[in-house]
Design an enzyme around this catalytic site. Structure first.
Site, PDB file in Angstrom:
ATOM      1  N   ARG A   1       0.865  -1.187   0.000  1.00 44.10           N
ATOM      2  CA  ARG A   1       0.000   0.000   0.000  1.00 44.10           C
ATOM      3  C   ARG A   1       0.898   1.233   0.000  1.00 44.10           C
ATOM      4  NH1 ARG A   1      -3.538  -2.636  -1.770  1.00 44.10           N
ATOM      5  NH2 ARG A   1      -5.570  -3.104  -0.858  1.00 44.10           N
TER       6      ARG A   1
ATOM      7  N   HIS B   1      -1.813   0.201  -9.887  1.00 47.09           N
ATOM      8  CA  HIS B   1      -2.464  -0.764  -8.978  1.00 47.09           C
ATOM      9  C   HIS B   1      -2.987  -1.982  -9.749  1.00 47.09           C
ATOM     10  CE1 HIS B   1      -4.445  -1.048  -4.767  1.00 47.09           C
ATOM     11  NE2 HIS B   1      -4.278  -2.264  -5.277  1.00 47.09           N
TER      12      HIS B   1
HETATM   13  P1  NAP Z   1      -1.349 -11.552   4.665  1.00 44.51           P
HETATM   14  O1  NAP Z   1      -1.389 -12.969   4.219  1.00 44.51           O
HETATM   15  O2  NAP Z   1      -2.248 -11.089   5.742  1.00 44.51           O
HETATM   16  O3  NAP Z   1       0.173 -11.270   5.075  1.00 44.51           O
HETATM   17  C1  NAP Z   1       0.575 -10.101   5.681  1.00 44.51           C
HETATM   18  C2  NAP Z   1       2.016 -10.259   6.112  1.00 44.51           C
HETATM   19  O4  NAP Z   1       2.471  -9.011   6.685  1.00 44.51           O
HETATM   20  C3  NAP Z   1       2.187 -11.320   7.209  1.00 44.51           C
HETATM   21  O5  NAP Z   1       3.394 -12.013   7.026  1.00 44.51           O
HETATM   22  C4  NAP Z   1       2.239 -10.470   8.476  1.00 44.51           C
HETATM   23  O6  NAP Z   1       2.938 -11.060   9.551  1.00 44.51           O
HETATM   24  C5  NAP Z   1       3.002  -9.271   7.982  1.00 44.51           C
HETATM   25  N1  NAP Z   1       2.770  -8.112   8.858  1.00 44.51           N
HETATM   26  C6  NAP Z   1       1.618  -7.486   9.146  1.00 44.51           C
HETATM   27  N2  NAP Z   1       1.833  -6.481  10.021  1.00 44.51           N
HETATM   28  C7  NAP Z   1       3.159  -6.496  10.297  1.00 44.51           C
HETATM   29  C8  NAP Z   1       3.989  -5.736  11.141  1.00 44.51           C
HETATM   30  N3  NAP Z   1       3.497  -4.732  11.874  1.00 44.51           N
HETATM   31  N4  NAP Z   1       5.297  -6.033  11.177  1.00 44.51           N
HETATM   32  C9  NAP Z   1       5.803  -7.052  10.439  1.00 44.51           C
HETATM   33  N5  NAP Z   1       5.062  -7.814   9.619  1.00 44.51           N
HETATM   34  C10 NAP Z   1       3.758  -7.549   9.550  1.00 44.51           C
HETATM   35  O7  NAP Z   1      -1.590 -10.565   3.426  1.00 44.51           O
HETATM   36  P2  NAP Z   1      -1.372 -10.849   1.870  1.00 44.51           P
HETATM   37  O8  NAP Z   1      -2.523 -11.597   1.316  1.00 44.51           O
HETATM   38  O9  NAP Z   1      -0.003 -11.370   1.654  1.00 44.51           O
HETATM   39  O10 NAP Z   1      -1.492  -9.345   1.319  1.00 44.51           O
HETATM   40  C11 NAP Z   1      -0.616  -8.328   1.788  1.00 44.51           C
HETATM   41  C12 NAP Z   1      -1.088  -6.976   1.266  1.00 44.51           C
HETATM   42  O11 NAP Z   1      -0.872  -6.892  -0.144  1.00 44.51           O
HETATM   43  C13 NAP Z   1      -2.574  -6.692   1.388  1.00 44.51           C
HETATM   44  O12 NAP Z   1      -2.911  -6.292   2.697  1.00 44.51           O
HETATM   45  C14 NAP Z   1      -2.771  -5.576   0.382  1.00 44.51           C
HETATM   46  O13 NAP Z   1      -2.523  -4.321   1.013  1.00 44.51           O
HETATM   47  C15 NAP Z   1      -1.669  -5.831  -0.645  1.00 44.51           C
HETATM   48  N6  NAP Z   1      -2.199  -6.230  -1.954  1.00 44.51           N
HETATM   49  C16 NAP Z   1      -1.931  -5.448  -3.039  1.00 44.51           C
HETATM   50  C17 NAP Z   1      -2.416  -5.799  -4.299  1.00 44.51           C
HETATM   51  C18 NAP Z   1      -2.047  -4.994  -5.520  1.00 44.51           C
HETATM   52  O14 NAP Z   1      -2.559  -5.252  -6.598  1.00 44.51           O
HETATM   53  N7  NAP Z   1      -1.144  -4.045  -5.419  1.00 44.51           N
HETATM   54  C19 NAP Z   1      -3.186  -6.967  -4.439  1.00 44.51           C
HETATM   55  C20 NAP Z   1      -3.446  -7.741  -3.314  1.00 44.51           C
HETATM   56  C21 NAP Z   1      -2.960  -7.374  -2.081  1.00 44.51           C
HETATM   57  P3  NAP Z   1       2.394 -12.433  10.210  1.00 44.51           P
HETATM   58  O15 NAP Z   1       2.704 -13.493   9.180  1.00 44.51           O
HETATM   59  O16 NAP Z   1       3.188 -12.598  11.444  1.00 44.51           O
HETATM   60  O17 NAP Z   1       0.919 -12.253  10.426  1.00 44.51           O
END
Ligand code: NAP
Length: 315
Positions: free
Chosen positions: A230, A278
């Site tokens: 983000r 995006h």
């Molecule tokens: P996810 O499975 O919830 O994974 C989030 C990761 O971030 C986890 O490893 C989590 O740690 C870590 N995290 C969260 N808060 C943290 C902190 N304060 N310090 C350190 N690590 C932290 O999410 P995802 O499905 O991979 O998606 C991630 C993000 O990608 C989404 O939230 C969205 O914003 C973005 N996204 C972007 C697009 C695009 O087209 N650009 C598309 C889809 C998603 P833990 O493993 O310990 O929980």
């Protein structure tokens, strides 16, 4: 005899048109007693396929709801803006099309940076024949901030290509081939190693502007950054300064504080920034509908739903 369950739909108009036929296909293919009814009255809906651009923020009319199934992976626009109904899980989207799209996006830009494809493009345009030796993957350490669904899949692809991969997450992970870190010292360690830094964290109070001037200063000189998490994960001014100072060679940005990126924004036309609008990983409606039906199937079979958002954690 089991009662027919109703899948309702509250998404924006564009997504409504594309996901509805896929949900109907997937529901029919599931062989379960399910009906997809976008016009169902709220009190008849068992499972609500949802995104916040539908405008729906209040769920009290949905009296028998069993789950809200978000069509997006990112939930920062939801957390804090809606009151999650008591006892009803709110699940973010995890689906193989999105995961593949995201990991391919990161692999493409990582390879581009390693080989310095931009240099070849510039030299071609300028008619310059000048050799260089691109490093090998094994000589190009990559850092991934965020080792969730998308970060872990990206790490797996990069390690398979031979990149040394350091990853960072809130809880310490154990992932094949990835050197995993957590905590402040772990973050500093990852940054200090990353010739290419990938950001795929959710936006929460704990991750906002996590990439600031002090953290950018920890990167090896001439590092490259790819952000598809983000926009507000990065302090924009610090990023621009790091590009001027040479701490960063280049940045590829898919996400921004304001989208669409305003025409006057200094990122536009910047010679060291590539902007993608995006598109790193769209929800693919066919595989997303299958993932939604899989979640509903789990619930009907008495298994726990997956990818439930924790409003306190923020993702
Ligand atoms: P996810 O499975 O919830 O994974 C989030 C990761 O971030 C986890 O490893 C989590 O740690 C870590 N995290 C969260 N808060 C943290 C902190 N304060 N310090 C350190 N690590 C932290 O999410 P995802 O499905 O991979 O998606 C991630 C993000 O990608 C989404 O939230 C969205 O914003 C973005 N996204 C972007 C697009 C695009 O087209 N650009 C598309 C889809 C998603 P833990 O493993 O310990 O929980």
């Amino acid at each position: 005899m089991s009662a027919t369950r109703t899948i309702g739909l509250a998404v924006d108009a564009e997504e409504h048109a594309t996901i509805l036929p896929e949900l109907q296909r997937a529901a029919a293919a599931s062989g379960r007693d399910l009906v997809v009814d976008p016009d169902a009255t709220p009190e008849d809906v068992d499972y609500l396929v949802y995104n916040i651009d539908s405008g729906l923020t209040e769920f009290s009319a949905y009296t028998k709801l069993r789950a809200i199934l978000n069509t997006w992976a990112g939930v920062e626009a939801v957390v804090g803006r809606i009151t999650f109904p008591d006892g009803v899980p709110f699940c973010r989207m995890v689906e193989p099309g999105m995961t593949q799209g995201m990991s391919e996006y990161f692999v493409a830009h990582t390879m581009r940076y390693m080989i310095d494809i931009d240099r070849a493009v510039t030299q071609s345009a300028d008619g310059v024949w000048q050799k260089w030796t691109p490093p090998l993957a094994r000589q190009t350490p990559v850092g991934i901030l965020g080792l969730g669904e998308l970060g872990a899949a990206t790490g797996a692809k990069l390690t398979a290509l031979g990149f040394p991969v350091h990853g960072w997450s809130r809880s310490l992970k154990s992932l094949d081939g990835i050197i995993c870190h957590a905590g402040d010292s772990g973050l500093a360690e990852v940054l200090s190693k990353s010739k290419i830094l990938i950001l795929i964290l959710p936006l929460t109070p704990g991750t906002r502007e996590i990439i600031n001037a002090a953290r950018l200063a920890l990167l090896p000189r001439g590092a490259c950054l790819i952000n598809a998490g983000r926009g507000p994960l990065i302090d924009d001014t610090a990023l621009l300064d790091a590009l001027v100072s040479g701490r960063l060679r280049h940045a590829t940005l898919d996400v921004f504080r304001e989208e669409p990126l305003p025409p006057s924004h200094p990122f536009w036309g910047h010679p060291q920034i590539t902007i993608t609008p995006h598109i790193a990983a769209e929800t693919r409606m066919d595989t997303a509908a299958d993932a939604i039906l899989e979640q509903i199937g789990r619930d009907l079979d008495g298994a726990a739903l997956q990818h439930i958002v924790d409003p306190v954690r923020g993702y």
